[in-house]
Design an enzyme around this catalytic site. Sequence first.
Site, PDB file in Angstrom:
ATOM      1  N   THR A 108       0.878  -1.186   0.000  1.00 60.14           N
ATOM      2  CA  THR A 108       0.000   0.000   0.000  1.00 60.14           C
ATOM      3  C   THR A 108       0.909   1.228   0.000  1.00 60.14           C
ATOM      4  O   THR A 108       1.029   1.929   1.005  1.00 60.14           O
ATOM      5  CB  THR A 108      -0.937   0.024   1.230  1.00 60.14           C
ATOM      6  OG1 THR A 108      -0.146  -0.149   2.421  1.00 60.14           O
ATOM      7  CG2 THR A 108      -1.975  -1.061   1.174  1.00 60.14           C
TER       8      THR A 108
ATOM      9  N   LEU B  98       5.935  -6.055  11.938  1.00 53.41           N
ATOM     10  CA  LEU B  98       7.232  -6.714  11.745  1.00 53.41           C
ATOM     11  C   LEU B  98       8.323  -5.696  11.471  1.00 53.41           C
ATOM     12  O   LEU B  98       8.186  -4.869  10.581  1.00 53.41           O
ATOM     13  CB  LEU B  98       7.145  -7.677  10.552  1.00 53.41           C
ATOM     14  CG  LEU B  98       5.991  -8.675  10.585  1.00 53.41           C
ATOM     15  CD1 LEU B  98       5.923  -9.432   9.268  1.00 53.41           C
ATOM     16  CD2 LEU B  98       6.161  -9.639  11.746  1.00 53.41           C
ATOM     17  N   ARG B  99       9.396  -5.794  12.236  1.00 52.63           N
ATOM     18  CA  ARG B  99      10.542  -4.931  11.969  1.00 52.63           C
ATOM     19  C   ARG B  99      11.490  -5.648  11.027  1.00 52.63           C
ATOM     20  O   ARG B  99      11.779  -6.834  11.225  1.00 52.63           O
ATOM     21  CB  ARG B  99      11.312  -4.634  13.257  1.00 52.63           C
ATOM     22  CG  ARG B  99      10.645  -3.632  14.156  1.00 52.63           C
ATOM     23  CD  ARG B  99      11.303  -3.656  15.516  1.00 52.63           C
ATOM     24  NE  ARG B  99      11.270  -5.023  16.057  1.00 52.63           N
ATOM     25  CZ  ARG B  99      11.979  -5.424  17.107  1.00 52.63           C
ATOM     26  NH1 ARG B  99      12.780  -4.600  17.712  1.00 52.63           N
ATOM     27  NH2 ARG B  99      11.890  -6.665  17.551  1.00 52.63           N
TER      28      ARG B  99
ATOM     29  N   LEU C 299      14.129   5.410  21.849  1.00 50.86           N
ATOM     30  CA  LEU C 299      14.617   6.718  22.298  1.00 50.86           C
ATOM     31  C   LEU C 299      16.082   6.876  21.901  1.00 50.86           C
ATOM     32  O   LEU C 299      16.851   7.530  22.603  1.00 50.86           O
ATOM     33  CB  LEU C 299      14.458   6.854  23.820  1.00 50.86           C
ATOM     34  CG  LEU C 299      13.059   7.204  24.353  1.00 50.86           C
ATOM     35  CD1 LEU C 299      13.065   7.298  25.879  1.00 50.86           C
ATOM     36  CD2 LEU C 299      12.534   8.516  23.764  1.00 50.86           C
ATOM     37  N   HIS C 300      16.468   6.241  20.786  1.00 49.30           N
ATOM     38  CA  HIS C 300      17.854   6.381  20.316  1.00 49.30           C
ATOM     39  C   HIS C 300      17.901   7.491  19.285  1.00 49.30           C
ATOM     40  O   HIS C 300      17.239   7.405  18.254  1.00 49.30           O
ATOM     41  CB  HIS C 300      18.361   5.084  19.697  1.00 49.30           C
ATOM     42  CG  HIS C 300      18.293   3.928  20.638  1.00 49.30           C
ATOM     43  ND1 HIS C 300      19.140   3.811  21.712  1.00 49.30           N
ATOM     44  CD2 HIS C 300      17.457   2.881  20.704  1.00 49.30           C
ATOM     45  CE1 HIS C 300      18.827   2.735  22.391  1.00 49.30           C
ATOM     46  NE2 HIS C 300      17.801   2.145  21.804  1.00 49.30           N
TER      47      HIS C 300
ATOM     48  N   CYS D 272       8.125   1.846   6.389  1.00 51.97           N
ATOM     49  CA  CYS D 272       6.876   2.042   7.146  1.00 51.97           C
ATOM     50  C   CYS D 272       6.702   3.429   7.757  1.00 51.97           C
ATOM     51  O   CYS D 272       5.727   4.111   7.453  1.00 51.97           O
ATOM     52  CB  CYS D 272       6.770   0.996   8.247  1.00 51.97           C
ATOM     53  SG  CYS D 272       6.462  -0.634   7.593  1.00 51.97           S
TER      54      CYS D 272
END
Length: 443
Positions: free
Chosen positions: A85, A159-160, A259-260, A269
């Site tokens: 998409t 999913l990363r 928080l990096h 994404c």
Amino acid sequence: MKISVIGSGYVGLVTGACLSEFGYKVVCIDKNKKKIELLKKNIIPIYEPGLSDLVKKNTKAKYLSFSDNLKHIKGSKIIFIAVGTPSARRGDGEADLKYVFEVCKELAKVLNKKDKPIIVTKSTVPIGTGKKIINLFKKFCPSLQYEIDYNVASNPEFLREGSAIEDFLRPDRVICGVNNQVSLSCLKELYRPLNLREAPVLFTDIESAELIKYASNAFLALKISFINEMADLCEKVGGNVQMVAKGMGLDNRIGSKFLHPGPGFGGSCFPKDTRALYASFKKNNVESTLIKSVIEFNERRKLNMVKKIINILGKPYKNKKITILGVTFKPNTDDLRESPSLVIIPKLKKLGIKIYAHDPSYNTTFSSIKEFKGVMWKKNTFDAVKGSDMIVIHTEWNEYRGMDLSKIKKLLKSPVILDLRNIFNKNELNEMGYLYYNIGSKK
Ligand code: UDX
């Protein structure tokens, strides 16, 4: 239980392979014949740790198969739609649903009364898409009755890249948007293998499930931008953003993840989904200042990285040499989509700066990317840094964390490192004689 997954891209392949690992009979379908031929030979078109082994194992055990023919959905209890998409070409950031709707129209031709399947969207789709899909099926297969002969549900993926298998098999949560008890029971059964791992499966209505996906990604993007903004302040007034992040993260309500600080978020994404979410607000005349500023801040951030680099490099820029270590949007992937490097490198080139680069996932397609035209690609870090005026760590690959900094110092023209991912210890690098700059601390 037989399951079909339509779309054998990143999400479809990982979903299909992982479900076959649970012992379901899975067929992954894609209209791209060439891709299916390769997959049948266990050649995986994407770089994802563990995926190739999973595909090999489960095709051999006959749990997993591939087809370019939609007719092979026959007998499936669940049909996942996992096609792309992308952002629509209009440029307003709205998600383009044409592939999803095309699949629905094709599916409508092959659905039958006997199977009573549940058609589940895995693709990231804007709130309200489930309803549109139901209306499409009502229109294109009038002989079948919705909620009796078939159902529609939503089950977004989280999913990363680089840890997609782990994320699927050990998820923080599974979100299922359903309209009725039939869909609920079926998806509950599907995810039963995760019970042992105590992964919460949350059932909601379809609209909420659709929004949970966008809201989660936008929130994480906001978290990253927030710490990046704090890093800017630390660089001006003192303090160390890593300590700030640590201190904030110890509060359970905040949490330490995402928080990096860095050069800005990229990937397939976060940028696309924040833009699509903002487009949903606009389309429905609902004010959103937060999402809009996250998008704008992240765009500016990449340009600010260029300013940071050239400030350190110093004038004249022409013919100076910079080594970029890592160009992908994050480690453990060969994905360059929306990587900050695609903005940073062309700007540096325009100033006459020579770019030498290394990336552990380098493949020949990198050289054909227009933004990288003229970049000198090197096979190892030593060759990449030879005679360089400055190293910029762009992606935090493990390979760079342990590199031989003494040897590298001897190879460099000037011992200058700008670490955009804070992988090194400032004091150690300074003691070694480097001029070391990172993100979120005063020089
Ligand atoms: C993301 C989501 O995490 C996943 O749940 C979703 O469904 C797909 O999009 P992915 O794009 O693979 O996954 O990468 P992720 O690890 O989330 O990182 C995205 C970007 O944010 C990268 O560019 C990364 O470098 C950056 N990032 C991440 C930071 O700059 N700081 C952080 O603390 C975390």
